[in-house]
Design a protein around this motif. Structure first.
Motif, short mmCIF file in Angstrom:
data_model
loop_
_atom_site.label_atom_id
_atom_site.label_comp_id
_atom_site.label_asym_id
_atom_site.label_seq_id
_atom_site.Cartn_x
_atom_site.Cartn_y
_atom_site.Cartn_z
N GLN A 20 54.31 48.36 64.42
CA GLN A 20 53.70 47.08 64.79
C GLN A 20 52.74 47.24 65.96
O GLN A 20 51.65 46.65 65.96
CB GLN A 20 54.79 46.06 65.13
CG GLN A 20 55.64 45.63 63.95
CD GLN A 20 56.57 44.49 64.29
OE1 GLN A 20 56.20 43.56 65.00
NE2 GLN A 20 57.79 44.55 63.78
N GLN A 24 47.94 46.75 66.72
CA GLN A 24 47.36 45.87 67.73
C GLN A 24 46.25 46.58 68.49
O GLN A 24 46.33 47.77 68.77
CB GLN A 24 48.43 45.41 68.72
CG GLN A 24 49.56 44.63 68.08
CD GLN A 24 50.62 44.25 69.10
OE1 GLN A 24 50.61 44.71 70.23
NE2 GLN A 24 51.55 43.42 68.69
N TYR A 71 60.07 50.32 76.88
CA TYR A 71 61.01 49.86 75.85
C TYR A 71 61.98 51.00 75.59
O TYR A 71 61.58 52.08 75.14
CB TYR A 71 60.23 49.46 74.60
CG TYR A 71 60.98 49.54 73.30
CD1 TYR A 71 62.28 49.08 73.17
CD2 TYR A 71 60.37 50.07 72.16
CE1 TYR A 71 62.97 49.15 71.97
CE2 TYR A 71 61.03 50.15 70.95
CZ TYR A 71 62.33 49.69 70.86
OH TYR A 71 62.99 49.77 69.66
N SER A 178 63.45 42.88 62.26
CA SER A 178 63.53 41.68 63.09
C SER A 178 63.66 42.03 64.56
O SER A 178 63.00 41.44 65.42
CB SER A 178 64.71 40.81 62.65
OG SER A 178 64.52 40.28 61.36
N ASP A 181 60.37 43.21 65.80
CA ASP A 181 59.45 42.10 66.00
C ASP A 181 59.69 41.43 67.36
O ASP A 181 58.75 41.10 68.08
CB ASP A 181 59.63 41.08 64.87
CG ASP A 181 58.64 39.94 64.95
OD1 ASP A 181 57.50 40.12 64.48
OD2 ASP A 181 58.99 38.86 65.48
N LEU A 182 60.96 41.25 67.70
CA LEU A 182 61.28 40.67 69.01
C LEU A 182 60.82 41.58 70.14
O LEU A 182 60.24 41.12 71.13
CB LEU A 182 62.79 40.42 69.12
CG LEU A 182 63.28 39.94 70.49
CD1 LEU A 182 62.64 38.61 70.88
CD2 LEU A 182 64.81 39.84 70.51
N VAL A 184 58.34 43.69 70.20
CA VAL A 184 56.89 43.60 70.32
C VAL A 184 56.48 42.30 71.00
O VAL A 184 55.60 42.29 71.88
CB VAL A 184 56.22 43.74 68.94
CG1 VAL A 184 54.72 43.47 69.03
CG2 VAL A 184 56.47 45.14 68.39
N LYS A 185 57.11 41.21 70.64
CA LYS A 185 56.79 39.92 71.27
C LYS A 185 57.14 39.93 72.76
O LYS A 185 56.41 39.38 73.59
CB LYS A 185 57.50 38.78 70.55
CG LYS A 185 56.88 38.44 69.19
CD LYS A 185 57.61 37.29 68.53
CE LYS A 185 56.83 36.75 67.32
NZ LYS A 185 56.56 37.76 66.30
N LEU A 186 58.26 40.56 73.11
CA LEU A 186 58.64 40.68 74.51
C LEU A 186 57.63 41.53 75.28
O LEU A 186 57.29 41.23 76.44
CB LEU A 186 60.03 41.28 74.64
CG LEU A 186 61.20 40.40 74.19
CD1 LEU A 186 62.48 41.24 74.07
CD2 LEU A 186 61.41 39.25 75.16
N GLN A 188 54.51 41.84 74.56
CA GLN A 188 53.25 41.11 74.64
C GLN A 188 53.27 40.04 75.73
O GLN A 188 52.22 39.69 76.28
CB GLN A 188 52.95 40.45 73.29
CG GLN A 188 52.60 41.42 72.17
CD GLN A 188 52.51 40.72 70.84
OE1 GLN A 188 53.20 39.73 70.57
NE2 GLN A 188 51.66 41.25 69.97
N ASP A 189 54.44 39.50 76.04
CA ASP A 189 54.56 38.40 76.99
C ASP A 189 55.46 38.82 78.15
O ASP A 189 56.68 38.76 78.03
CB ASP A 189 55.13 37.17 76.30
CG ASP A 189 55.18 35.95 77.22
OD1 ASP A 189 54.89 36.09 78.42
OD2 ASP A 189 55.53 34.86 76.71
N ARG A 192 58.40 36.40 79.24
CA ARG A 192 59.41 35.91 78.29
C ARG A 192 60.78 36.56 78.52
O ARG A 192 60.89 37.78 78.56
CB ARG A 192 58.95 36.17 76.85
CG ARG A 192 59.96 35.73 75.82
CD ARG A 192 59.45 35.85 74.41
NE ARG A 192 60.50 35.53 73.45
CZ ARG A 192 60.34 35.46 72.13
NH1 ARG A 192 59.13 35.70 71.61
NH2 ARG A 192 61.35 35.18 71.34
#
Length: 213
Positions: A20, A24, A71, A178, A181-182, A184-186, A188-189, A192
């Motif tokens: 993922q 980007q 990570y 899943s 995905d979490l 990657v979102k963490l 990115q922000d 969060r």
């Protein structure tokens, strides 16, 4: 541009997350693992592959310097030792953001029959070190997010919900995609779920045990 260091980069969840991240723009990855040859084919302009062990604190500190996000997709009987080394290295390198993969049940947060089954499956020397590692992370100065997945599947799906520390865990299973995905979102922000511990499960999978048992 975001610089992301992946520890334990050959892990299954990590491989999904790396895929993922590679899709980007503006992401530079450093992949850190004990046998670099496993991912050497990914090396390129935006990906560096480094061989190392996270318990080598000095080397990890050097690699972590200048990274925006770390990570950690780590496992093993010495997970507490790994956590201590990661915290020491990141604090010394001036890196604040850590996403740490743990497991469900480290706070005795899984209710009912599934919680009892989960204890029966994981109490024999598994939950204790992961709980101790989480305490190391939570005692640090880092902007951490601890991620506690349900029992993992390889289903080709992204479908999940979250619970916070102090709330009963939901569901029995979740896909590795899943969790990635979490992650990657963490990454990115950076605001969060900071200094939080989140459970992740697939909605509608409540039961006494995962579906394949």
């Amino acid at each position: 541009m975001s610089k992301i260091l992946v520890l334990g980069a050959a892990g299954k969840i990590a491989r999904h997350a790396i895929h993922q991240f590679l899709g980007q723009e503006g992401v530079i990855l450093t992949l850190y693992l004990r046998k670099s040859g496993r991912l050497q084919k990914l090396a390129g302009d935006s990906v560096e592959v480094i061989e190392g062990d996270v318990t080598d604190t000095r080397h990890l500190q050097e690699v972590a310097r200048g990274q925006d996000v770390v990570y950690a997709n780590l496992a093993g009987d010495n997970i507490e030792e790994q956590a201590k080394s990661v915290v020491e290295a990141l604090e010394a390198a001036g890196v604040g953001r850590l996403i740490w993969i743990s497991t469900l049940g480290i706070y005795d947060e899984v209710p009912g029959a599934f919680g009892r089954w989960n204890h029966e499956m994981l109490d024999d020397g598994y939950l204790e070190p992961y709980s101790a590692a989480a305490k190391v992370i939570e005692s640090s100065k880092l902007d951490y997010t601890i991620v506690r997945p349900a029992w993992l599947t390889d289903k080709d799906e992204v479908d999940y919900e979250l619970t916070q520390k102090g709330e009963p865990f939901k569901g029995t299973e979740v896909s590795r995609q899943s969790v990635a995905d979490l992650v990657v979102k963490l990454a990115q922000d950076p605001t969060r779920d900071v200094r939080a511990s989140v459970g992740i499960n697939k909605p509608g999978t409540d039961g006494d045990k995962p579906s394949w048992y």
